[in-house]
Design a protein around this motif. Sequence first.
Motif, PDB file in Angstrom:
ATOM      1  N   GLU A  70      50.224  39.953  32.823  1.00  0.00           N
ATOM      2  CA  GLU A  70      50.888  41.119  32.648  1.00  0.00           C
ATOM      3  C   GLU A  70      51.310  41.670  34.176  1.00  0.00           C
ATOM      4  O   GLU A  70      52.372  41.961  34.358  1.00  0.00           O
ATOM      5  CB  GLU A  70      50.287  42.119  31.874  1.00  0.00           C
ATOM      6  N   PHE A  71      50.226  41.644  34.743  1.00  0.00           N
ATOM      7  CA  PHE A  71      50.492  42.144  36.373  1.00  0.00           C
ATOM      8  C   PHE A  71      49.872  41.383  37.135  1.00  0.00           C
ATOM      9  O   PHE A  71      48.830  40.779  36.947  1.00  0.00           O
ATOM     10  CB  PHE A  71      49.741  43.561  36.228  1.00  0.00           C
ATOM     11  N   ASP A  72      50.454  41.235  38.177  1.00  0.00           N
ATOM     12  CA  ASP A  72      49.791  40.346  39.563  1.00  0.00           C
ATOM     13  C   ASP A  72      48.879  41.370  40.424  1.00  0.00           C
ATOM     14  O   ASP A  72      48.821  42.564  39.934  1.00  0.00           O
ATOM     15  CB  ASP A  72      50.836  39.730  40.102  1.00  0.00           C
ATOM     16  N   LYS A  73      48.354  40.940  41.275  1.00  0.00           N
ATOM     17  CA  LYS A  73      47.328  41.747  42.052  1.00  0.00           C
ATOM     18  C   LYS A  73      47.983  42.913  42.868  1.00  0.00           C
ATOM     19  O   LYS A  73      47.545  43.908  42.723  1.00  0.00           O
ATOM     20  CB  LYS A  73      46.823  40.973  43.203  1.00  0.00           C
ATOM     21  N   ALA A  74      49.210  42.614  43.217  1.00  0.00           N
ATOM     22  CA  ALA A  74      49.855  43.884  43.889  1.00  0.00           C
ATOM     23  C   ALA A  74      50.164  44.755  43.044  1.00  0.00           C
ATOM     24  O   ALA A  74      50.279  46.206  43.224  1.00  0.00           O
ATOM     25  CB  ALA A  74      51.235  43.260  44.589  1.00  0.00           C
ATOM     26  N   TRP A 126      41.800  44.753  24.828  1.00  0.00           N
ATOM     27  CA  TRP A 126      41.518  44.759  26.319  1.00  0.00           C
ATOM     28  C   TRP A 126      40.295  44.985  26.859  1.00  0.00           C
ATOM     29  O   TRP A 126      39.721  44.086  27.640  1.00  0.00           O
ATOM     30  CB  TRP A 126      42.489  45.726  26.877  1.00  0.00           C
ATOM     31  N   VAL A 127      39.742  45.808  26.081  1.00  0.00           N
ATOM     32  CA  VAL A 127      38.045  45.928  26.316  1.00  0.00           C
ATOM     33  C   VAL A 127      37.244  44.778  26.367  1.00  0.00           C
ATOM     34  O   VAL A 127      36.584  44.456  26.889  1.00  0.00           O
ATOM     35  CB  VAL A 127      37.519  47.186  25.511  1.00  0.00           C
ATOM     36  N   LYS A 128      37.506  44.181  25.165  1.00  0.00           N
ATOM     37  CA  LYS A 128      36.934  42.949  24.651  1.00  0.00           C
ATOM     38  C   LYS A 128      37.209  41.721  25.827  1.00  0.00           C
ATOM     39  O   LYS A 128      36.100  41.246  26.088  1.00  0.00           O
ATOM     40  CB  LYS A 128      37.191  42.471  23.246  1.00  0.00           C
ATOM     41  N   ARG A 129      38.428  41.911  25.855  1.00  0.00           N
ATOM     42  CA  ARG A 129      38.903  40.834  26.835  1.00  0.00           C
ATOM     43  C   ARG A 129      38.090  41.130  28.237  1.00  0.00           C
ATOM     44  O   ARG A 129      37.662  39.944  28.949  1.00  0.00           O
ATOM     45  CB  ARG A 129      40.308  40.983  27.088  1.00  0.00           C
ATOM     46  N   SER A 132      30.858  36.855  34.477  1.00  0.00           N
ATOM     47  CA  SER A 132      30.562  36.965  35.986  1.00  0.00           C
ATOM     48  C   SER A 132      29.236  37.024  36.558  1.00  0.00           C
ATOM     49  O   SER A 132      28.871  36.782  37.661  1.00  0.00           O
ATOM     50  CB  SER A 132      31.495  37.920  36.619  1.00  0.00           C
ATOM     51  N   MET A 133      28.271  37.282  35.665  1.00  0.00           N
ATOM     52  CA  MET A 133      27.020  37.614  36.196  1.00  0.00           C
ATOM     53  C   MET A 133      26.287  36.284  35.441  1.00  0.00           C
ATOM     54  O   MET A 133      26.671  35.834  34.235  1.00  0.00           O
ATOM     55  CB  MET A 133      26.312  38.549  35.588  1.00  0.00           C
ATOM     56  N   ASP A 136      30.136  50.074  34.691  1.00  0.00           N
ATOM     57  CA  ASP A 136      29.140  50.882  35.643  1.00  0.00           C
ATOM     58  C   ASP A 136      29.084  50.475  37.073  1.00  0.00           C
ATOM     59  O   ASP A 136      28.403  50.687  37.675  1.00  0.00           O
ATOM     60  CB  ASP A 136      27.814  50.837  34.928  1.00  0.00           C
ATOM     61  N   ARG A 137      29.802  49.517  37.530  1.00  0.00           N
ATOM     62  CA  ARG A 137      29.948  48.951  38.690  1.00  0.00           C
ATOM     63  C   ARG A 137      31.350  49.081  39.197  1.00  0.00           C
ATOM     64  O   ARG A 137      32.467  49.168  38.361  1.00  0.00           O
ATOM     65  CB  ARG A 137      29.653  47.548  38.758  1.00  0.00           C
ATOM     66  N   PRO A 138      31.658  49.061  40.437  1.00  0.00           N
ATOM     67  CA  PRO A 138      33.056  49.302  40.890  1.00  0.00           C
ATOM     68  C   PRO A 138      33.803  48.059  40.540  1.00  0.00           C
ATOM     69  O   PRO A 138      33.444  46.792  40.227  1.00  0.00           O
ATOM     70  CB  PRO A 138      32.963  49.080  42.231  1.00  0.00           C
ATOM     71  N   LEU A 139      35.066  48.279  40.014  1.00  0.00           N
ATOM     72  CA  LEU A 139      36.004  47.264  39.310  1.00  0.00           C
ATOM     73  C   LEU A 139      36.784  46.800  40.005  1.00  0.00           C
ATOM     74  O   LEU A 139      37.519  47.501  40.861  1.00  0.00           O
ATOM     75  CB  LEU A 139      36.850  48.007  38.274  1.00  0.00           C
ATOM     76  N   ASN A 140      36.655  45.635  40.494  1.00  0.00           N
ATOM     77  CA  ASN A 140      37.704  45.126  41.504  1.00  0.00           C
ATOM     78  C   ASN A 140      39.041  44.337  41.023  1.00  0.00           C
ATOM     79  O   ASN A 140      39.159  44.000  40.073  1.00  0.00           O
ATOM     80  CB  ASN A 140      36.865  44.060  42.489  1.00  0.00           C
ATOM     81  N   LEU A 141      39.877  44.240  41.964  1.00  0.00           N
ATOM     82  CA  LEU A 141      41.067  43.891  41.767  1.00  0.00           C
ATOM     83  C   LEU A 141      41.360  42.486  41.271  1.00  0.00           C
ATOM     84  O   LEU A 141      42.053  42.129  40.415  1.00  0.00           O
ATOM     85  CB  LEU A 141      42.089  43.966  43.007  1.00  0.00           C
ATOM     86  N   ASP A 142      40.291  41.644  41.722  1.00  0.00           N
ATOM     87  CA  ASP A 142      40.395  40.105  41.540  1.00  0.00           C
ATOM     88  C   ASP A 142      39.971  40.262  39.820  1.00  0.00           C
ATOM     89  O   ASP A 142      40.430  39.342  39.062  1.00  0.00           O
ATOM     90  CB  ASP A 142      39.234  39.452  42.070  1.00  0.00           C
ATOM     91  N   ARG A 143      38.918  40.895  39.410  1.00  0.00           N
ATOM     92  CA  ARG A 143      38.441  41.085  38.207  1.00  0.00           C
ATOM     93  C   ARG A 143      39.745  41.314  37.303  1.00  0.00           C
ATOM     94  O   ARG A 143      40.043  40.901  35.939  1.00  0.00           O
ATOM     95  CB  ARG A 143      37.424  41.728  37.773  1.00  0.00           C
ATOM     96  N   LEU A 144      40.223  42.764  37.622  1.00  0.00           N
ATOM     97  CA  LEU A 144      41.620  43.083  36.870  1.00  0.00           C
ATOM     98  C   LEU A 144      42.597  42.185  36.869  1.00  0.00           C
ATOM     99  O   LEU A 144      43.254  41.902  35.660  1.00  0.00           O
ATOM    100  CB  LEU A 144      41.992  44.385  37.604  1.00  0.00           C
ATOM    101  N   THR A 145      42.888  41.566  37.828  1.00  0.00           N
ATOM    102  CA  THR A 145      43.732  40.446  37.873  1.00  0.00           C
ATOM    103  C   THR A 145      43.431  39.631  36.793  1.00  0.00           C
ATOM    104  O   THR A 145      44.381  39.001  35.943  1.00  0.00           O
ATOM    105  CB  THR A 145      44.018  39.796  39.162  1.00  0.00           C
ATOM    106  N   GLU A 146      42.647  38.821  36.535  1.00  0.00           N
ATOM    107  CA  GLU A 146      41.798  37.945  35.703  1.00  0.00           C
ATOM    108  C   GLU A 146      42.203  38.514  34.197  1.00  0.00           C
ATOM    109  O   GLU A 146      42.519  37.748  33.343  1.00  0.00           O
ATOM    110  CB  GLU A 146      40.583  37.730  35.824  1.00  0.00           C
TER     111      GLU A 146
END
Lengths: 191, 191, 239
Positions: free
Chosen positions: B33-37, A75-78, A86-87, B18-28
């Motif tokens: 497995e999980f949707d945004k909600a 998951w970390v790799k992903r 993204s940059m 080292d930056r805030p992790l946003n929901l969109d990225r997590l959703t990706e």
Amino acid sequence: MDIKKGKAIVENLLLITDRPLNLDRLTEVFREEFDKAALKRIMEELISDYMERNIRVVEIAGGYQLCTRYEYSEWVKRFHKIDRGSMLSKAALDVLSIIAYKQPITKAEIEDIRGVDTSGVLKTLLERSLIRILGRKKVIGRPMMYGTSRKFMEYFGLKSLSDLPTIEEFTEEDISDKTGDKGGIQTSLPL
Amino acid sequence: MDIKKGKAIVENLLLITDRPLNLDRLTEVFREEFDKAALKRIMEELISDYMERNIRVVEIAGGYQLCTRYEYSEWVKRFHKIDRGSMLSKAALDVLSIIAYKQPITKAEIEDIRGVDTSGVLKTLLERSLIRILGRKKVIGRPMMYGTSRKFMEYFGLKSLSDLPTIEEFTEEDISDKTGDKGGIQTSLPL
Amino acid sequence: MDYKVKLDIFEGPLDLLLHLIKEQKIDIYDIPIALITGQYVEYLEMMKTLNLDIAGEFLVMAATLTHIKSKMLLPSQETEDEETEEGDPREELVRRLLEHKKYREAALGLREKESYQREIFTREKGDISSVDDEDLLVDVTVFDLLNAFKMVMKDISYKVPYEISIDEMSVSEKQNYIMDRLNEFHTITFDSLFAVMTHRIEVVATFLALLELIRLRVIRIQQLKRFAAIRIFKAVEDG
């Protein structure tokens, strides 16, 4: 200071540093509070506390560090892959700015400006939909011409292409009234 | 995947970024497995789980991040000899607050409220990436419009722009219920 | 010469006025304009005595106050109708003061958040120099650079322009100048490059030289850290 508070502080220190934290350094910080032996005990307790957690404290390279758990490495790799993607790299930005200011432009023309091969970068930019193919140039070989996309504008927060700060604009508004010598400077803009 | 494992993975991801992790990225990352909600719920649980811990998870700048606890800041500073640079000047804060509440806004509009030249301050704020150019206003001269950046939210620890401290609004009736002759006061009167 | 009042307390005429109003516990909706004008002018006199530059805005406000004062002294119109047309000459000033005060207070709110947030720390960014060059994430885009340049041009607009043609101040000469400085200092800031320059042509030539050097990949432009100044490095370190 009690051990509990000491541990809490060390946890905070572990969080902010991305290099292993060694005992000598910790001893320096806790000068009046804990000696090296006490700190070693604290670290050992912390390691065992974290056994139950989802991340770990490990002893590594002569120090201590927070790190991910092996079982989540996929998951970390992903995440890294998505995060990296993204940059934009410096090369991608270079090419993008050339395209933005000179569109429509062919690969050969971009490479003429940059002096290096840009196949990989163009592919990345196309994949990320930051540029698009505008058509083919009516010269020998009929090469593709590239331009920026709507996503490009979103990415950089531009309302339209005319929102791009242009060099021409700087030279015009900044020197025209003073010298009247516009052409002299505008001739060979490197972008 | 169960929520528990999802939380564990997110903890690992929070650790490595080292930056805030946003929901969109997590959703990706969690696509199948999980949707945004669901991820938002996971993040909320995680924040509350961490309440009892010595470090925190905070919502900031539209994302989530691990951070130190306020009460240990003295120790963190001692450890790191961190120099955060100077705080923002009064002028910079004034301009920032005008931009924050009125964005998009042009330099002329800012100066209208402040009554002083703001070129220097805008430069500083752009350099520190606390503001960004949003585009150009479709009026004569096509002036740049400014807005706050993501770094602005990080700097002030804001979740989103709606997290800004509320300001007291006054109405025109507060000033006068008479329609006034604005011509009486102009900014270009001779001394 | 930067033309600006360097008084810490009063950032501008509106700030000064708000200070006076607060100090005298004056009702902002009913400002005794003669009193306030007197005190305002007194302050300006004090600044002059202290040998401070008084920015133009302060003088404009003095004029505005004087004008309002004279309007207030005019015999007031008797009929209700005409008074409505005329309005209170202070109205626009009050509106501006309230607007200014509002953001003043908002700024105080931000200051609190700033103070708190300064005590909170997050994980460090990895050391940029250890990152593989291809993966190097630059914080500085061409757009940043252009914006920085625009700001430099704005600053320099205060300075007396010289009649100089681009031939004399050629771009390649500036390229040599930049490289000379990089040979000497290893890295220089974007701002310092322009700090000594007094005319626009020179600044424009230098900026073009900078872009040319970036294009040739002789130099690179980076911020080492968040909030750091834009820095110029040689692309390849020698020795």
